[in-house]
Design an enzyme around this catalytic site. Structure first.
Site, short mmCIF file in Angstrom:
data_model
loop_
_atom_site.label_atom_id
_atom_site.label_comp_id
_atom_site.label_asym_id
_atom_site.label_seq_id
_atom_site.Cartn_x
_atom_site.Cartn_y
_atom_site.Cartn_z
N LYS A 172 51.12 23.86 44.14
CA LYS A 172 52.83 23.74 43.79
C LYS A 172 52.96 24.28 42.64
O LYS A 172 52.00 24.26 41.54
CB LYS A 172 52.74 21.99 43.92
CG LYS A 172 54.09 21.73 43.45
CD LYS A 172 54.27 20.08 43.51
CE LYS A 172 55.41 19.45 42.92
NZ LYS A 172 55.58 17.90 42.82
N LYS A 223 54.16 25.15 47.58
CA LYS A 223 55.50 24.29 47.25
C LYS A 223 55.97 24.69 45.98
O LYS A 223 55.50 25.02 45.05
CB LYS A 223 54.92 22.76 47.16
CG LYS A 223 56.07 21.90 46.77
CD LYS A 223 55.76 20.29 46.82
CE LYS A 223 56.63 19.36 46.05
NZ LYS A 223 56.26 18.07 46.16
N ASP A 232 50.43 14.43 44.98
CA ASP A 232 50.65 15.14 44.10
C ASP A 232 50.14 15.01 42.92
O ASP A 232 50.42 14.10 42.17
CB ASP A 232 52.20 15.68 44.09
CG ASP A 232 52.70 16.35 45.36
OD1 ASP A 232 52.36 16.13 46.44
OD2 ASP A 232 53.91 16.91 45.30
#
Length: 292
Positions: A201, A237, A138
């Protein structure tokens, strides 16, 4: 126009903040339909169980990982979490201690949570994490470059980090609480996906406001448009402040209503959280549980 400006110009995703709020309110009318034990179970299996503390150590992260091992034995009736998410320097600790099949090793890397350092440092961080066992990486969208409209360098950086990840799933954290508007969130979503992100995300959960349902709606609309245009599925996400079962069900509802059942699996839908797993488990058990 360069190619990235053209992508943004071609998008039909709404940038009207009031329209987004109204659309979200309409979708959430269906939340009660999905607030069921079956959905709670599903949500448990989408969680990136996260520890991102200044106090993290090899010992604490190893113990955190072993609780995921224990869960499979103590609650075999429920799905295990999707991943364990830690700072990049703990990838090997998780990889070494994790016994459960199907749980990924996830790291935050690339100068999380600000994305402010030399690109070479970000590349080295991602490379070292991958070598140490990370299955997922990430990284944080470079908001400063975006605000300067330096799209070329911004996207080149994401592309290089994706290449450096060598097959690991790359999630790009947009930091939607910093971007704020539907227009900025749309643009950041498009730039990230056209730079080969596997997931987009919402948030780091560290400095700015975390996930919001409005941001989720815009991001999911972008994912849908991108899939319709390219045929490639990108995951979503939610992270930052998603704590209760009820909040998680709201994000589930957004994904289901905008993207459909094809996105309702851990390969395309995740929730990053530290306390959510215990709260969902408590909902399933009907009594307070503090397992993790």
């Amino acid at each position: 126009m360069d190619r990235y400006e053209q992508v943004i110009a071609n998008s039909k995703v709404t940038t009207d903040d009031e329209a987004v709020k109204k659309a979200v309110a309409k979708i959430l009318e269906k939340t009660h339909e999905y607030n069921t034990p079956e959905v709670w179970k599903f949500i448990l299996g989408t969680i990136d169980l996260t520890t991102l503390s200044t106090e993290d150590s090899e010992r604490s992260v190893a113990a955190f990982t072993r609780r995921v091992n224990d869960f499979e034995n103590e609650y075999p009736q429920y799905p295990h979490v999707a991943a364990i998410c830690v700072y990049s320097n703990f990838a090997e600790v998780v990889d070494t201690n994790l016994d459960v099949e199907g749980v990924d090793v996830c790291v935050v890397a690339g100068c999380f949570p600000s994305s402010q350092t030399f690109q070479a440092v970000k590349v080295a961080d991602v490379a070292l994490a991958r070598e140490a066992g990370a299955d997922e990486v990430d990284i944080v969208f470079n908001v400063g470059m975006y605000l300067d409209k330096n799209y070329e360098d911004l996207c080149d950086e994401i592309i290089e980090l994706k290449h450096t990840a060598k097959g690991a799933r790359l999630k790009v954290i947009l930091e939607t609480g910093c971007l704020k508007t539907a227009e900025n969130i749309r643009n950041a979503s498009l730039l990230s996906m056209y730079s080969d992100a596997d997931f987009i995300k919402t948030s780091t959960g560290k400095v700015y406001p975390g996930a919001s349902l409005e941001a989720a709606y815009v991001m999911c609309q972008c994912i849908k448009e991108y899939f319709d245009t390219t045929g490639r599925k990108v995951g979503f996400k939610a992270a930052g402040g998603v704590r209760s079962t009820e909040e998680a069900v709201q994000y589930y509802t957004i994904v289901k209503e905008v993207l459909g059942d094809e996105w309702l699996n851990p390969n395309l839908f995740r929730i990053g959280a530290s306390s959510l797993a215990n709260n969902v488990l408590s909902s399933l058990e009907g009594t307070p549980v503090k397992f993790f």
